[in-house]
Design an enzyme around this catalytic site. Structure first.
Site, PDB file in Angstrom:
ATOM      1  CE  LYS A  88      -8.004  -1.111   6.196  1.00 12.12           C
ATOM      2  NZ  LYS A  88      -8.244  -2.522   6.619  1.00 12.12           N
ATOM      3  CD  GLU A 102      -9.034  -7.379   5.819  1.00 13.80           C
ATOM      4  OE1 GLU A 102      -8.589  -7.993   4.825  1.00 13.80           O
ATOM      5  OE2 GLU A 102      -8.628  -6.243   6.155  1.00 13.80           O
ATOM      6  N   GLY A 144       2.048  -2.903   4.936  1.00  7.95           N
ATOM      7  CA  GLY A 144       1.389  -3.986   4.204  1.00  7.95           C
ATOM      8  C   GLY A 144       2.145  -4.326   2.932  1.00  7.95           C
ATOM      9  CB  SER A 145       1.035  -6.180  -0.032  1.00  9.10           C
ATOM     10  OG  SER A 145      -0.059  -5.433  -0.562  1.00  9.10           O
ATOM     11  CD  GLU A 156       1.823  -6.775  -4.704  1.00  2.00           C
ATOM     12  OE1 GLU A 156       2.742  -7.362  -5.309  1.00  2.00           O
ATOM     13  OE2 GLU A 156       1.719  -6.763  -3.458  1.00  2.00           O
ATOM     14  N   GLY A 173       0.364  -0.677  -1.238  1.00  2.00           N
ATOM     15  CA  GLY A 173       1.100   0.574  -1.053  1.00  2.00           C
ATOM     16  C   GLY A 173       1.102   1.423  -2.311  1.00  2.00           C
ATOM     17  CD  GLU A 196       7.295  -2.162   7.406  1.00  5.39           C
ATOM     18  OE1 GLU A 196       7.707  -2.923   6.497  1.00  5.39           O
ATOM     19  OE2 GLU A 196       6.664  -2.545   8.400  1.00  5.39           O
ATOM     20  CB  CYS A 209       7.887  -6.819   6.498  1.00  6.98           C
ATOM     21  SG  CYS A 209       8.145  -5.886   8.015  1.00  6.98           S
ATOM     22  CD  GLN A 265      -0.480 -14.397   3.295  1.00 10.39           C
ATOM     23  OE1 GLN A 265      -0.851 -13.649   2.387  1.00 10.39           O
ATOM     24  NE2 GLN A 265       0.789 -14.671   3.503  1.00 10.39           N
ATOM     25  CD  GLU A 314       7.093  -9.803   1.929  1.00  5.94           C
ATOM     26  OE1 GLU A 314       7.493  -9.355   3.016  1.00  5.94           O
ATOM     27  OE2 GLU A 314       6.257  -9.230   1.215  1.00  5.94           O
TER      28      GLU A 314
END
Length: 464
Positions: free
Chosen positions: A179, A182, A232-233, A235, A237, A255, A289, A336, A386
């Site tokens: 995936k 998007e 990804g983030s 949250e 994760g 990660e 990251c 962002q 971050e």
């Protein structure tokens, strides 16, 4: 302008419309213009992809019967096809994500091709072990495939993350469902066509762009998936790990984020340290990251380091990602963009000194000037959260013991860097830092040969 001959879902080596007929508009962050629309995968589409991937792993299937060196040949062929389509893929990557074309061409594409070739070489070199117990018994240790891996990755390095995810998995004989974000699915979908052209059997790789709350949630809780690998983030994760535990206890590799310390001692090559620290802070518009967003500089060279950093930042060329002179593009989207500007404002309010930047660049697009703050304190939001944007925070320290304690005082533990001419100091400090990767006198030196991942809330397990 549409580069793809087909922008549907890639399942079982065929192009499919989504079950609900929904699409995702894809925008160029440099201009705000719509590039195209991509089919949006939902739970029903995930089920179809999982069924195809599981069928490709059945005993007697073409993938299961393939000689291990055959998997290596297919990965080499895929690398050749990426090389053939390198200019097209770099153009798509830059239009889709906003990163400068030369960075896409020479860094992202180069890294993707090298990753495929490296793991192609591993395909026939994965061995088990035989351990004698006594004269009558011995143990055989085998490495077993996952019937299905599901892999989800972020928008900041779309193609590079795609190859980081699929190359080790395919090398070991797994099947995968991917995936992509998007926001940036175009290169992944084009590579789907190349995977078919390379000769991978149907169902081995399936690509289903979609949103986290729908297709992403369906993946994390799916009973037919054996492992999820996510970039990804923090949250998201945490949500994936919870869903994995509540479903079939699938394995999870995460990660996640980082608040990475970059430590500059007074004996370092200051020009090199400035150059590498800014590479860490501003590369890919700070959307990494591994970003060096906490730069600790020894007190005796602090003022000079700040001065040189400001001079260097003012020379960075921002603008059209397709212009070869450009080294700084836009942020990925409005959300962002606004988050970064909010953190910049928080720095001003909390007493950090804005040395340069801190403003938007153009009327059109999502450009933010490379920004430097000095006199940043550990309690400030700039030092704790971050940022994921082009903001460099320069902090002062007096002693080695002090800076190690401050560097480790974070929930994250992804990466770090140390700049010094002393080998003893480099070794002692790097071993004391709680980070998955520590660079010495360099930054962002990432290669397919080295595992990558973090500690604490930066995730579990290792990429590559």
């Amino acid at each position: 302008m549409t580069f793809l001959s087909n922008i549907q879902l890639f399942i079982n080596n065929e192009w499919h419309s989504s079950a609900k007929g929904k699409t995702i508009p894809i925008f160029n962050p440099a201009t705000g213009d719509k590039i195209c629309e991509v089919e949006e995968a939902d739970k029903a589409d995930v089920d179809v992809a999982v069924e195809a991937a599981r069928a490709a792993m059945k005993r007697g299937s073409a993938w299961r019967r393939m000689d291990v060196s055959g998997r290596g040949r297919l990965l080499h062929k895929l690398a050749e096809l990426l090389e053939r389509d390198r200019t097209l893929l770099a153009t798509m990557e830059s239009m889709d994500s906003g990163k400068p074309f030369l960075q896409s061409f020479f860094i992202d594409l180069e890294g993707s091709i090298k990753t495929l070739r490296y793991y192609a070489g591993w395909a026939d070199k994965i061995h088990g072990k035989t351990m004698p117990w006594c004269m009558y018994h011995y143990y055989t240790l085998l490495h077993h495939k996952h019937v299905l891996l599901y892999q989800i990755f972020r928008w900041n390095f779309p193609l590079l993350m795609f190859t980081w995810k699929i190359a080790p998995a395919l090398c070991c004989g797994n099947t995968v469902v991917i995936k992509p974000s998007e926001l940036t699915p175009l290169t992944a979908l084009h590579v789907g066509a190349l995977i078919k052209e390379a000769g991978f059997p149907p169902g081995v790789v399936n690509i289903v762009p979609g949103f986290g709350p729908t297709s992403g949630a369906a993946i994390a809780s799916h009973m037919g998936i054996d492992k999820v690998a996510f970039t990804g983030s923090v949250e998201v994760g945490q949500l994936i790990k919870e869903a994995a535990a509540k479903s079939n206890l699938k394995r999870v590799t995460l990660e996640l984020g980082g608040k990475n310390p970059c430590i500059v001692f007074g004996d370092s090559d200051l020009q090199l340290a400035v150059q590498e620290a800014q590479k860490g802070a501003f590369y890919n518009q700070g959307q990494c990251c591994t970003a060096a967003s906490r730069v600790f500089v020894e007190e005796r060279v602090y003022d000079e380091f700040v001065r040189l950093s400001v001079e260097s930042a003012k020379k960075i060329v921002a603008g059209d990602p397709m212009d070869p002179r450009t080294s700084h593009g836009p942020q990925i989207n409005q959300q962002q963009f606004e988050k970064i500007l909010d953190l910049v404002e928080s720095g001003k309010r909390e007493g950090a000194k804005l040395e340069c930047g801190g403003h938007t660049l153009q009327d059109k697009g999502l450009f933010i000037q490379p920004t430097i703050f000095s006199d940043v304190k550990d309690h400030m939001r700039l030092a704790k959260e971050e940022i994921f944007g082009p903001v460099q925070c320069i902090m002062k320290f007096k002693s080695q013991e002090e800076v190690i304690e401050r560097a480790n005082s974070t929930h994250y533990g992804l990466a770090a860097a140390v700049f010094t001419r002393s080998v003893d100091r480099a070794m002692s400090v790097s071993s004391a830092l709680e980070a998955g990767t520590v660079w010495v006198n360099c930054y962002n030196a990432l290669h397919a040969q080295a595992p990558f991942g973090g500690y604490k809330m930066s995730g579990n397990g290792r990429e590559l």
